[in-house]
Write an enzyme that holds these catalytic residues in place. Structure first.
Site, PDB file in Angstrom:
ATOM      1  N   CYS A 134      67.159  71.781  66.953  1.00  0.00           N
ATOM      2  CA  CYS A 134      66.145  70.770  67.260  1.00  0.00           C
ATOM      3  C   CYS A 134      66.552  69.976  68.495  1.00  0.00           C
ATOM      4  O   CYS A 134      67.436  69.116  68.422  1.00  0.00           O
ATOM      5  CB  CYS A 134      65.963  69.839  66.061  1.00  0.00           C
ATOM      6  SG  CYS A 134      64.822  68.481  66.381  1.00  0.00           S
ATOM      7  N   CYS A 137      65.831  66.165  68.325  1.00  0.00           N
ATOM      8  CA  CYS A 137      66.790  65.421  67.503  1.00  0.00           C
ATOM      9  C   CYS A 137      68.120  65.242  68.228  1.00  0.00           C
ATOM     10  O   CYS A 137      68.766  64.197  68.102  1.00  0.00           O
ATOM     11  CB  CYS A 137      67.079  66.152  66.193  1.00  0.00           C
ATOM     12  SG  CYS A 137      65.653  66.901  65.412  1.00  0.00           S
ATOM     13  N   ASP A 138      68.571  66.248  68.956  1.00  0.00           N
ATOM     14  CA  ASP A 138      69.972  66.276  69.390  1.00  0.00           C
ATOM     15  C   ASP A 138      70.213  66.257  70.903  1.00  0.00           C
ATOM     16  O   ASP A 138      71.364  66.143  71.331  1.00  0.00           O
ATOM     17  CB  ASP A 138      70.654  67.537  68.813  1.00  0.00           C
ATOM     18  CG  ASP A 138      70.677  67.511  67.286  1.00  0.00           C
ATOM     19  OD1 ASP A 138      70.694  66.401  66.717  1.00  0.00           O
ATOM     20  OD2 ASP A 138      70.675  68.591  66.676  1.00  0.00           O
TER      21      ASP A 138
END
Ligand code: NAP
Length: 307
Positions: A134, A137-138
């Site tokens: 993701c 997200c990261d």
């Protein structure tokens, strides 16, 4: 006796929320059950530019927030629980959750899909320590660092472009010599100076001391292996449908997607499927939303036919 809903929707992504909106708007009592965050995969997408009419700079989360608000406005009920079993035969269907069991005249399956693993050695060991599924997200963790992206489809290329906002370099490793992604994405990626490509190759192994330091890459044509030093590796090699609950109950394709007709009917009367979980040729927010609308409308007709 507990409430019997007209329709129970399992899954709160674009397909489930669209089914909720159409169901509640046609005055069906409608329950959406979601086990995690509403929105499904789309909330892991930073930029949505291909949902017709969406605002400039729309994000997956902003679109989902609006879809949920619309559902609320028409009285959809939402429950955060995990469905552990379904009973689909007969006129009253059941969604058995950890805490409660919910009953409905129809069930709409909108459980979606989750990211597939690439399958290289140490992929799981380095998950969260450099290997990610993701970018939204990261990506921030990899600011000014070098990352690899595995895959050549829409996800891999759109996320590679997104990662260039954070990373020093993004190396796309693809198993063939041509991308599967939409041409417009390909053009953007080829014109982005931060994106490099390694063709006809797959990662064989991840290495590092506690955290990821690089990948061993194998060229599938020559058989040669080489090392690529990277701090992060984002894997986007497709998805697996979330259909374990329905194995042996609803007809599935060989790769475990739910088979429906054009009206979203499965082989079980009163059971419908919508979105990424079903066999279809284009998996997008718009096609998920369209499926949800059709499924809810077909469910309404099915209930009328019972009465
Ligand atoms: P996808 O279209 O199935 O592409 C998967 C990619 O990963 C392909 O390039 C495939 O290679 C490669 N691959 C598969 N297994 C692999 C393995 N074990 N090792 C290395 N490479 C592997 O999946 P996706 O890109 O996630 O897209 C899924 C769906 O969502 C599609 O319908 C897509 O259109 C949609 N989507 C759309 C957008 C958008 O419109 N902006 C964004 C994201 C996703 P091959 O090409 O050789 O098969």
């Amino acid at each position: 006796m507990g409430k019997i809903y007209d329709t129970i929707i399992i899954g709160g992504g674009p397909a489930g929320l669209s089914a909720g909106l159409y169901g509640a708007r046609s005055r069906m009592s409608t329950l959406v059950i979601e086990q995690g965050k509403f929105g499904g995969q789309i909330v892991t997408t930073d930029e949505v530019e291909n949902y017709p009419g969406c605002e400039k700079n729309s994000t997956g989360s902003s679109i989902i927030a609006r879809m949920k608000e619309q559902c609320d406005g028409f009285g959809v009920e939402f429950i955060k629980e995990t469905v552990v079993e379904v009973c689909l035969d007969g006129d009253i269907k059941k969604a058995v959750c950890n805490k409660n069991t919910y009953e409905g005249k129809t069930i709409i399956i909108a459980t979606g899909a989750y990211p597939r693993q690439s399958g290289f050695q140490n992929e799981l060991e380095f998950r969260g320590k450099g290997v990610s599924y993701c970018a939204t997200c990261d990506a921030d963790f990899f600011t000014d660092l070098d990352v690899a992206v595995i895959g050549g489809g829409d996800s891999a290329i759109s996320e590679a472009i997104y990662l260039t906002k954070f990373c020093e370099s993004v190396t796309v490793i693809h198993r063939r010599d041509a991308l599967r992604a939409a041409k417009s994405l390909q053009e953007r990626a080829f014109n982005n100076p931060k994106i490099k490509f390694i063709w006809n190759s797959i990662p064989e192994k991840a290495f590092g001391d506690e955290i990821l330091e690089g990948l061993v890459i194998k060229n599938k044509v020559t058989g040669e292996t080489s090392e690529l030093k990277v701090d992060g590796c984002f894997v986007f090699v497709g998805y697996i449908p979330i259909t374990e609950l329905f194995v042996g109950k609803v007809n599935l394709s060989e790769d475990k997607y739910i088979i429906t007709d054009d009206d979203m009917k499965t082989n079980i009367p009163g059971v419908f499927a919508a979105g990424d979980v079903r066999v279809k040729s284009l998996r997008q927010v718009i096609t998920a939303a369209a499926d949800g609308a059709i499924a809810a409308t077909t469910a309404e007709k099915y209930i009328e036919s019972l009465e």
